[in-house]
Design a protein around this motif. Sequence first.
Motif, PDB file in Angstrom:
ATOM      1  N   GLN A   1       0.820  -1.210   0.000  1.00 27.76           N
ATOM      2  CA  GLN A   1       0.000   0.000   0.000  1.00 27.76           C
ATOM      3  C   GLN A   1       0.856   1.262   0.000  1.00 27.76           C
TER       4      GLN A   1
ATOM      5  N   THR B   1      -8.056  -9.267  -0.135  1.00 25.28           N
ATOM      6  CA  THR B   1      -8.289  -7.995   0.557  1.00 25.28           C
ATOM      7  C   THR B   1      -7.666  -6.830  -0.209  1.00 25.28           C
TER       8      THR B   1
ATOM      9  N   SER C   1      -9.496  -3.449  -2.296  1.00 25.82           N
ATOM     10  CA  SER C   1      -9.153  -2.042  -2.057  1.00 25.82           C
ATOM     11  C   SER C   1      -8.517  -1.379  -3.270  1.00 25.82           C
TER      12      SER C   1
END
Length: 436
Positions: A56, A84, A88
């Motif tokens: 991220q 996951t 995102s």
Amino acid sequence: MKPNQQTSRRDFLKTSAVLGATTFAVSSARNVHAAGSDIIKIGLVGCGGRGCGAVQDAFQATPNVKLVAMADTFEDRVKNPRNTLKESFPDRVDVPDDRCFSGLDGYKGVIANSDAVLIACASRFHPKYTLAAVEAKKHLFVEKPHALDAAGIKIVQQATEIAAKNGTAIVSGLCYRYDTLRREAFQRIADGEIGEITSVQCDYIRTPYSLVTRQPEWTETQYQFRNWYHFTWLAGDEILQSLLHNIDSVMSAFGDEAPVSAYGIGGRSAMFVETMGDQFDHSAMILNFADGKRIYGMTRCATQCFNSNRDVLHGTKGRCHFNATGKPYFTDLKGNKTWTAGERERSMYVQEHYELFSSIENGKPVNDGNRMIRTTMAGILGFMACRNGQEVLWDDTIQAGAVYGPAETDISLAMEPPLKPDANGLYPLCVPGKSA
């Protein structure tokens, strides 16, 4: 450097100076993109919170990266985080099942499919995976600590030299050096604002994290791999896992000189639970430098206790104060504030990835290797000193080149673990003065 060669502290510093002055080759950096594409393909080895956090941070640092491969020891720890991240970042995660790799050889699949590799797995494997990535001419971000023993340090030194020749980047997860406000503070220190630094206090004391509860279907070895953070043969200790950040940051005030020795104390006093494995819950160490200066470091992992992550650099005219991600500030010798830092453009976690990928784009790859080696070796001295109760010397330790824990060739998920719990579910602890 061959793993069996001997390197004294003095020889290492000479090597570092020469390597630091090397003009890196840039052919690999300039050809990193696929034909007609500006996208850098990244792969992740170690899909826990820190690894997924690094992905991220990379996404936030630049729009020009895409995640294409992932690996972890266990399949569920690859696919669940993959899903996951995909939710995102649907346009930036392209990891089909055939690029999800598990097992202790999964890193090979990630390296083969990526331009840049992010390593955030069990620390025991950092040296091996670092070397494999640079030998494949891949750019690299690797979390701390960069080794658990002197044998691992020599592998990282070999990788550092190969990366310099290849023109491939190595960026360390020792992120405090990438905090732009800390950099400003250290420049002010170099300019003499608080005088000569004579000693440094570092502490990283907090509650435990990532405590993994045993499941009945797991073998003992599987449990230790899933709860790797709390077993010294896989992770080292809190000096290497946490306090190393502080040590790395403040060593710059001593001109990045390597310490000559360390001594310390440590043990278990509060956290008598299975999930803490065989780690100490407190340690305190002193790093000694050739000119008599010292770094005083302290760690603790316990609940219901005071927490702190701070560094205080004591100068002849004043003091510098760091408090984790807070704003650095200076005081005079009476405690009055004389300077406070401004605002950050990016967090240090994003900044390190920003500089990694910018260096690739610019054909001037960052190589943090020598800092990684020097700081990690300092942490290893403290780790060893607190566990065996002796003063540990840099030269003796690195020349011995000892391996901590089982030999690499003996490590597998089918192995007998190097330690087992007693009838109460607790693991045997090292006793300073009696065991290594």
